[in-house]
Write an enzyme that holds these catalytic residues in place. Structure first.
Site, PDB file in Angstrom:
ATOM      1  N   ASP A 135       0.811  -1.219   0.000  1.00 18.27           N
ATOM      2  CA  ASP A 135       0.000   0.000   0.000  1.00 18.27           C
ATOM      3  C   ASP A 135       0.838   1.259   0.000  1.00 18.27           C
ATOM      4  O   ASP A 135       0.540   2.222  -0.700  1.00 18.27           O
ATOM      5  CB  ASP A 135      -0.906   0.027   1.229  1.00 18.27           C
ATOM      6  N   ALA A 136       1.896   1.252   0.836  1.00 24.31           N
ATOM      7  CA  ALA A 136       2.701   2.463   0.971  1.00 24.31           C
ATOM      8  C   ALA A 136       3.344   2.819  -0.367  1.00 24.31           C
ATOM      9  O   ALA A 136       3.419   3.978  -0.750  1.00 24.31           O
ATOM     10  CB  ALA A 136       3.773   2.266   2.035  1.00 24.31           C
ATOM     11  N   ASP A 146       0.662   4.272  -2.580  1.00 27.99           N
ATOM     12  CA  ASP A 146       0.389   5.654  -2.191  1.00 27.99           C
ATOM     13  C   ASP A 146       1.459   6.601  -2.707  1.00 27.99           C
ATOM     14  O   ASP A 146       1.157   7.689  -3.178  1.00 27.99           O
ATOM     15  CB  ASP A 146       0.310   5.783  -0.655  1.00 27.99           C
ATOM     16  N   SER A 180     -13.094   8.403  -1.460  1.00 30.41           N
ATOM     17  CA  SER A 180     -11.912   7.971  -0.719  1.00 30.41           C
ATOM     18  C   SER A 180     -11.464   9.139   0.157  1.00 30.41           C
ATOM     19  O   SER A 180     -12.003  10.230   0.069  1.00 30.41           O
ATOM     20  CB  SER A 180     -10.807   7.564  -1.678  1.00 30.41           C
ATOM     21  N   GLU A 214     -11.401   7.899  14.738  1.00 34.30           N
ATOM     22  CA  GLU A 214     -11.670   6.453  14.678  1.00 34.30           C
ATOM     23  C   GLU A 214     -10.483   5.741  14.046  1.00 34.30           C
ATOM     24  O   GLU A 214      -9.928   6.232  13.072  1.00 34.30           O
ATOM     25  CB  GLU A 214     -12.863   6.171  13.754  1.00 34.30           C
ATOM     26  N   LYS A 224      -8.608   3.441  11.550  1.00 28.73           N
ATOM     27  CA  LYS A 224      -8.933   3.068  10.173  1.00 28.73           C
ATOM     28  C   LYS A 224      -8.645   1.581  10.027  1.00 28.73           C
ATOM     29  O   LYS A 224      -7.492   1.163   9.972  1.00 28.73           O
ATOM     30  CB  LYS A 224      -8.059   3.874   9.221  1.00 28.73           C
ATOM     31  N   ASP A 247      -8.152  -2.050   8.537  1.00 33.29           N
ATOM     32  CA  ASP A 247      -7.583  -2.497   7.277  1.00 33.29           C
ATOM     33  C   ASP A 247      -8.465  -3.607   6.729  1.00 33.29           C
ATOM     34  O   ASP A 247      -8.205  -4.786   6.938  1.00 33.29           O
ATOM     35  CB  ASP A 247      -6.156  -2.992   7.537  1.00 33.29           C
ATOM     36  N   ARG A 305     -17.305  -1.075  -2.610  1.00 29.86           N
ATOM     37  CA  ARG A 305     -17.146   0.287  -3.089  1.00 29.86           C
ATOM     38  C   ARG A 305     -16.869   0.308  -4.598  1.00 29.86           C
ATOM     39  O   ARG A 305     -17.313   1.199  -5.288  1.00 29.86           O
ATOM     40  CB  ARG A 305     -15.999   0.973  -2.360  1.00 29.86           C
ATOM     41  N   GLU A 317     -16.684  -1.068   7.342  1.00 25.59           N
ATOM     42  CA  GLU A 317     -15.530  -1.836   6.887  1.00 25.59           C
ATOM     43  C   GLU A 317     -15.765  -3.292   7.276  1.00 25.59           C
ATOM     44  O   GLU A 317     -16.124  -3.568   8.427  1.00 25.59           O
ATOM     45  CB  GLU A 317     -14.275  -1.300   7.600  1.00 25.59           C
ATOM     46  N   TYR A 371     -19.039   2.855  10.003  1.00 22.90           N
ATOM     47  CA  TYR A 371     -18.365   4.140  10.233  1.00 22.90           C
ATOM     48  C   TYR A 371     -19.065   5.344   9.621  1.00 22.90           C
ATOM     49  O   TYR A 371     -18.537   6.449   9.660  1.00 22.90           O
ATOM     50  CB  TYR A 371     -16.901   4.094   9.801  1.00 22.90           C
ATOM     51  N   LYS A 410      -2.055   8.229   8.365  1.00 26.02           N
ATOM     52  CA  LYS A 410      -1.549   6.863   8.269  1.00 26.02           C
ATOM     53  C   LYS A 410      -0.445   6.587   9.289  1.00 26.02           C
ATOM     54  O   LYS A 410       0.297   7.496   9.665  1.00 26.02           O
ATOM     55  CB  LYS A 410      -0.986   6.618   6.858  1.00 26.02           C
ATOM     56  N   CYS A 434      26.145 -28.562   7.758  1.00 26.27           N
ATOM     57  CA  CYS A 434      26.054 -27.381   8.622  1.00 26.27           C
ATOM     58  C   CYS A 434      27.090 -26.329   8.202  1.00 26.27           C
ATOM     59  O   CYS A 434      28.271 -26.649   8.059  1.00 26.27           O
ATOM     60  CB  CYS A 434      26.301 -27.795  10.071  1.00 26.27           C
ATOM     61  N   CYS A 475      29.731 -26.237  11.437  1.00 25.08           N
ATOM     62  CA  CYS A 475      30.581 -27.359  11.849  1.00 25.08           C
ATOM     63  C   CYS A 475      30.685 -28.464  10.788  1.00 25.08           C
ATOM     64  O   CYS A 475      31.371 -29.458  11.004  1.00 25.08           O
ATOM     65  CB  CYS A 475      30.066 -27.958  13.148  1.00 25.08           C
ATOM     66  N   CYS A 489      21.142 -29.383  12.124  1.00 18.64           N
ATOM     67  CA  CYS A 489      22.535 -29.806  12.116  1.00 18.64           C
ATOM     68  C   CYS A 489      22.646 -30.965  13.092  1.00 18.64           C
ATOM     69  O   CYS A 489      22.173 -30.893  14.228  1.00 18.64           O
ATOM     70  CB  CYS A 489      23.425 -28.646  12.556  1.00 18.64           C
ATOM     71  N   CYS A 524      28.982 -28.734  17.542  1.00 17.13           N
ATOM     72  CA  CYS A 524      28.730 -27.590  16.673  1.00 17.13           C
ATOM     73  C   CYS A 524      28.853 -26.302  17.481  1.00 17.13           C
ATOM     74  O   CYS A 524      28.120 -26.083  18.434  1.00 17.13           O
ATOM     75  CB  CYS A 524      27.336 -27.713  16.060  1.00 17.13           C
TER      76      CYS A 524
HETATM   77 ZN   LIG Z   1      26.666 -27.497  13.123  1.00 14.93          ZN
END
Ligand SMILES: [Zn+2]
Length: 679
Positions: free
Chosen positions: A38-39, A42, A87, A119, A121, A123, A142, A179, A231, A320, A414, A417, A432, A438
């Site tokens: 979203d960010a 935006d 919006s 209020e 918001k 999601d 919507r 919502e 809302y 936000k 691993c 070791c 491992c 180890c």
């Molecule tokens: Zn290990």
């Protein structure tokens, strides 16, 4: 104004942004499968808005700035909103919110403070519910703000949507807006069930809510834990509603709608900023995801005077929170080895600001998760960081995959070791096999031993443990109590005083309790609570060390798996030597008082069989164990009770044969509720 010539690179950028945003819209609204966080969306939208402001000729009828959403799906009927669903404009810092307040007061020509409704918001998915003479007639999404989709059948299945309004005096026509969202707990449960069934899991609660609402088969929607929070109102005919936004919501509440319990009235904009701050701190504890706070001019008369601009009301603003999801590049994958040998893939990321901090690592959990995500090195990925939870890779932006993306290879040996990495069938984790040979496992075991809830050794931090092991001063947990002052002061960044403090802390830690000591040993699956139960049941270490798996399963909360790990641990000669060495060094405790308070089902053995509908098998078992019962896998003369669901076979027959009481799931639920569980 002179007609500025638009530089060609600006034209191209605008075109590029159109395409990116249109694609994102389609994924978000039509496919329910957003690729862009979203960010990011935006930011791109803002960039385009700014470009269009600078060069108004760039505004075209099909620009993504000119509409709210995208085309509705063809499979649902279209609904035209009588009153458009607009919006909200967004603010990202205090200054932008103050600016909003200044604009409001300028337009109202007022020097006085303006009162705002506040209020969270949620999601989720914005929705319109139309009631005629108090009866739900239609529910619609919507969509693009003017035209949405008719999802009445699905929405009817949601418990918090009133099918008929309560109370008298309801308007002839009332359109309620709200919502629809999925609470965090329900989301976690849904994903758990999907994972168990080998189905695709949802990325976040909002996606899950959107996906659930778009089911063509409303019986599926009905099984999803969705909720509605109202809302606002749209079309109203045949009644006059109160004069303030918050009063209208109270009225909706009386008519049977859930409204947000965090709703508040702020007497001026500073109170709004305080509210935003307070809810930001509370965000993780809320039972649902929120992505900001909506502030609305509370007085409806003032709202009318302020009116609308383009697609958004002038009297509302969404402030936000820092985004919890962002996009970045996966630079590499490294493999870390934990205390129990678990090999965990860790994503090295191009640093990105998400959830309020800069993140450069994220967990990829295990091999299954890498497969599920289909992620490759070089991919652009979406990172999620909510609260203090370790950042996670939630999805891959496949359209951005570079040609030279590399598959992630899980190591066969691993990385620390070089012992073989082994996986147990049915377990997602690979380990491992080196045990305490180890270095990585040894370091983690010592860190765990020293940690606050274990032996609580002050001043022995992770870095120092690494240093001690790497310098060859420490080869085992018990070696801690043989560290010498002259060795310690030789270490880098270690003075005489801190060395002495550490030795004092080590000395001090020798006086401990049995539960803390058991927890400190780092036995697999033995957390604090299990350590406490083991200590209370056996009273002291010797009887516990002698206990076999069967006896261990008598302990509250201990099933066959934990019993196996505990017995196996104490049988290892190495563990026995370590324990002996620790006691020789002076580690000691008082024996525990055995038994403790009696639990309602203690001493009883229960068996679960057949299919359960409401609870999962492991939940039912967990509840019974918390009441003190032992849950066994087969029916015998020692069984006290059997819970049988549909499809129960031989176990049920045997229970009948032996005349053992049998109950169904409803009876079990009733019993559990009577014992105080909220199910
Ligand atoms: Zn290990």
């Amino acid at each position: 104004m002179t007609n500025k010539k638009i530089p060609s690179e600006k034209c191209e950028r605008a075109q590029e942004l159109h395409e990116i945003l249109q694609r994102a819209n389609y994924q978000y609204y039509v496919l329910d499968n957003p690729e862009l966080p979203d960010a990011e969306y935006d930011r791109r939208l803002r960039e385009l808005q700014e470009l269009e402001q600078e060069f108004p000729e760039l505004v075209t009828a099909d620009s993504p700035t000119q509409r709210v959403g995208a085309e509705p799906l063809s499979s649902f009927a279209e609904v035209r909103h009588e009153v458009p669903m607009l919006s909200l404009d967004n603010a990202f810092d205090d200054e932008e919110l103050l600016e909003f307040d200044r604009r409001v007061r300028d337009r109202l020509n007022s020097k006085e403070a303006v009162e705002y409704a506040c209020e969270p918001k949620l999601d989720g998915i914005a929705i319109s519910l139309l009631y005629r003479d108090g009866v739900l007639e239609r529910a619609a999404t919507r969509g693009d703000g003017t035209t949405g989709e008719d999802i009445t059948q699905n929405v009817r299945t949601i418990g918090s949507v009133p099918l008929r309004l309560l109370d008298n005096g309801v308007p002839e026509v009332l359109e309620v807006r709200g919502e629809i969202y999925m609470p965090k707990e329900g989301f976690a449960e849904l994903n758990k069930k999907a994972a168990e069934a080998g189905e695709k899991t949802f990325v976040n609660p909002r996606n899950a809510a959107a996906g659930s609402l778009r089911q063509l088969d409303s019986r599926i929607t009905a099984k999803r834990p969705l909720q509605l929070c109202a809302y606002g109102v749209g079309l109203v005919e045949g009644a006059t509603l109160p004069g303030k936004h918050t009063e209208i919501l109270q009225q909706l509440n009386q008519w049977g709608f859930r409204i947000n319990s965090e709703m508040a009235v702020a007497e001026n904009i500073q109170a709004c900023i305080d509210y935003h701050q307070k809810l930001g701190e509370k965000r993780e504890q809320l039972p649902y995801d929120i992505d900001g706070i909506v502030f609305k001019v509370n007085d409806i008369g003032l709202q009318r005077r302020l009116g609308f601009v383009a697609r958004a009301p002038r009297w509302a603003m969404a402030y936000k929170f820092p985004a919890q999801e962002e996009m970045t590049e996966l630079l590499d994958v490294e493999f870390q080895v934990g205390r129990t040998g678990a090999v965990t893939p860790v994503a090295r990321l191009k640093p990105v600001f998400v959830g309020g901090v800069t993140v450069s690592n994220a967990t990829l959990h295990n091999r299954d998760e890498i497969e599920r995500l289909g992620v490759k090195i070089g991919d652009t990925v979406v990172i999620r960081r909510a609260g203090d939870v370790i950042p996670q890779v939630v999805s891959v932006v496949e359209s951005k995959r570079p040609k030279n993306a590399r598959a992630i290879e899980f190591p066969t040996h691993c990385p620390v070791c070089a012992s073989p990495v082994e996986s147990t069938p049915g377990e997602a984790v690979a380990r491992c096999s080196g045990g305490l040979i180890c270095k990585a496992q040894r370091k983690q075991a010592i860190k765990h031993f020293a940690s606050r809830k274990a032996m609580d050794i002050d001043g022995l931090g992770d870095k120092l443990v690494e240093q001690l092991v790497d310098e060859g001063l420490l080869h085992s947990v018990s070696g801690l109590y043989h560290l010498k002052l002259e060795e310690l002061v030789e270490l880098e960044r270690m003075g005489q005083k801190s060395a002495q403090n550490l030795l004092d802390a080590l000395e001090h830690s020798k006086e401990t309790t049995l539960p803390k000591f058991l927890y400190a040993l780092g036995i697999r699956e033995v957390g604090e609570a299990t350590a406490r139960n083991l200590a209370r049941y056996y009273g002291d270490l010797e009887p516990l060390m002698q206990a076999d798996e069967e006896s261990l399963q008598e302990v509250e909360d201990v099933g066959p798996v934990v019993a196996h790990f505990v017995a196996e641990f104490f049988q290892q000669p190495h563990a026995q030597e370590e324990i002996e060495a620790l006691r020789q060094s002076g580690v000691h405790w008082e024996p525990e008082e055995q038994g403790g308070e009696e639990q309602p089902l203690s001493g009883q053995t229960w068996v679960l069989t057949g299919k359960l509908e409401t609870l999962s098998r492991s939940e039912a078992k967990d509840y019974l164990q918390r009441l003190g019962a032992k849950v066994a896998g087969s029916v015998s003369a020692n069984t006290d009770s059997v819970v049988a669901g549909p499809g129960a076979g031989s176990k049920l027959n045997k229970a009948r044969e032996l005349d053992i009481p049998v109950m169904d799931e409803d009876e079990l639920l009733t019993m559990l509720r009577e014992r105080g569980f909220e199910i």
